[in-house]
Scaffold this motif. Sequence first.
Motif, PDB file in Angstrom:
ATOM      1  N   UNK A 185      51.474  41.355  23.841  1.00 15.74           N
ATOM      2  CA  UNK A 185      51.089  40.606  25.147  1.00 15.74           C
ATOM      3  C   UNK A 185      50.853  41.642  26.247  1.00 15.74           C
ATOM      4  N   UNK A 186      51.720  42.731  26.147  1.00 15.89           N
ATOM      5  CA  UNK A 186      51.393  43.627  27.054  1.00 15.89           C
ATOM      6  C   UNK A 186      49.921  44.352  26.935  1.00 15.89           C
ATOM      7  N   UNK A 187      49.647  44.538  25.438  1.00 14.74           N
ATOM      8  CA  UNK A 187      48.217  45.123  25.282  1.00 14.74           C
ATOM      9  C   UNK A 187      46.905  43.991  25.847  1.00 14.74           C
ATOM     10  N   UNK A 188      47.451  42.817  25.773  1.00 13.56           N
ATOM     11  CA  UNK A 188      46.358  41.866  26.219  1.00 13.56           C
ATOM     12  C   UNK A 188      46.296  41.990  27.647  1.00 13.56           C
ATOM     13  N   UNK A 189      47.612  42.059  28.252  1.00 10.38           N
ATOM     14  CA  UNK A 189      47.464  42.310  29.739  1.00 10.38           C
ATOM     15  C   UNK A 189      46.439  43.618  30.286  1.00 10.38           C
ATOM     16  N   UNK A 190      46.835  44.636  29.574  1.00  9.73           N
ATOM     17  CA  UNK A 190      45.970  45.902  29.821  1.00  9.73           C
ATOM     18  C   UNK A 190      44.784  45.586  29.622  1.00  9.73           C
ATOM     19  N   UNK A 191      44.422  45.032  28.430  1.00  9.90           N
ATOM     20  CA  UNK A 191      42.796  44.831  28.061  1.00  9.90           C
ATOM     21  C   UNK A 191      42.105  43.988  29.043  1.00  9.90           C
ATOM     22  N   UNK A 192      43.093  42.938  29.770  1.00  9.33           N
ATOM     23  CA  UNK A 192      41.966  41.923  30.480  1.00  9.33           C
ATOM     24  C   UNK A 192      42.174  42.367  32.177  1.00  9.33           C
ATOM     25  N   UNK A 193      42.946  43.309  32.353  1.00  9.39           N
ATOM     26  CA  UNK A 193      43.021  43.588  33.942  1.00  9.39           C
ATOM     27  C   UNK A 193      41.765  44.108  34.328  1.00  9.39           C
ATOM     28  N   UNK A 194      40.839  44.953  33.398  1.00 10.59           N
ATOM     29  CA  UNK A 194      39.613  45.466  34.197  1.00 10.59           C
ATOM     30  C   UNK A 194      38.709  44.217  34.470  1.00 10.59           C
ATOM     31  N   UNK A 195      38.734  43.081  33.810  1.00 11.63           N
ATOM     32  CA  UNK A 195      37.817  42.044  33.730  1.00 11.63           C
ATOM     33  C   UNK A 195      38.336  40.960  34.954  1.00 11.63           C
ATOM     34  N   UNK A 196      39.469  41.025  35.385  1.00 13.11           N
ATOM     35  CA  UNK A 196      40.001  39.988  36.338  1.00 13.11           C
ATOM     36  C   UNK A 196      39.232  39.689  37.369  1.00 13.11           C
ATOM     37  N   UNK A 197      38.430  40.764  37.853  1.00 14.35           N
ATOM     38  CA  UNK A 197      37.737  40.637  39.187  1.00 14.35           C
ATOM     39  C   UNK A 197      36.217  40.318  38.761  1.00 14.35           C
ATOM     40  N   UNK A 198      35.895  39.923  37.670  1.00 16.58           N
ATOM     41  CA  UNK A 198      34.566  39.296  37.114  1.00 16.58           C
ATOM     42  C   UNK A 198      34.813  37.856  36.887  1.00 16.58           C
ATOM     43  N   UNK A 199      34.245  36.907  37.693  1.00 19.64           N
ATOM     44  CA  UNK A 199      34.496  35.559  37.612  1.00 19.64           C
ATOM     45  C   UNK A 199      33.727  34.961  36.274  1.00 19.64           C
ATOM     46  N   UNK A 200      32.840  35.582  35.956  1.00 20.02           N
ATOM     47  CA  UNK A 200      31.966  35.201  34.902  1.00 20.02           C
ATOM     48  C   UNK A 200      32.409  35.653  33.549  1.00 20.02           C
ATOM     49  N   UNK A 201      33.550  36.434  33.436  1.00 23.00           N
ATOM     50  CA  UNK A 201      34.112  37.315  32.107  1.00 23.00           C
ATOM     51  C   UNK A 201      34.854  36.165  31.294  1.00 23.00           C
ATOM     52  N   UNK A 202      34.647  36.339  30.103  1.00 20.46           N
ATOM     53  CA  UNK A 202      34.953  35.367  29.204  1.00 20.46           C
ATOM     54  C   UNK A 202      35.672  36.018  27.793  1.00 20.46           C
TER      55      UNK A 202
END
Length: 95
Positions: free
Chosen positions: A70-87
């Motif tokens: 879960x921590x690794x997923x959080x770290x990977x997702x963080x840079x994409x959170x500002x991109x509303x189109x990111x999937x």
Amino acid sequence: MPEMIFRVRWPDGKEAECYSPSLVIRDHFTAGQDYPVREFLEKADIALTEASARVRARYGVPCSRALGQLQAIRQTCTPFLTRPDAQVRVLSFRP
């Protein structure tokens, strides 16, 4: 407990195998489905926390591997959170 590997494709096209100590991950994700990053992160949090709790109920300790995933997923997702189109696409499940 049956373990599950779920393969995902991040918004940058990279793929990764993620670990769950329980099949509960399939209750939260569907193979072949795209999820907005924020939704994917929320679902992963719920699913992996639940999976860890199942391990705790059975063995008396939470699953550190699930919480680490879960921590690794959080770290990977963080840079994409500002991109509303990111999937994030859930590609497959493997026991």
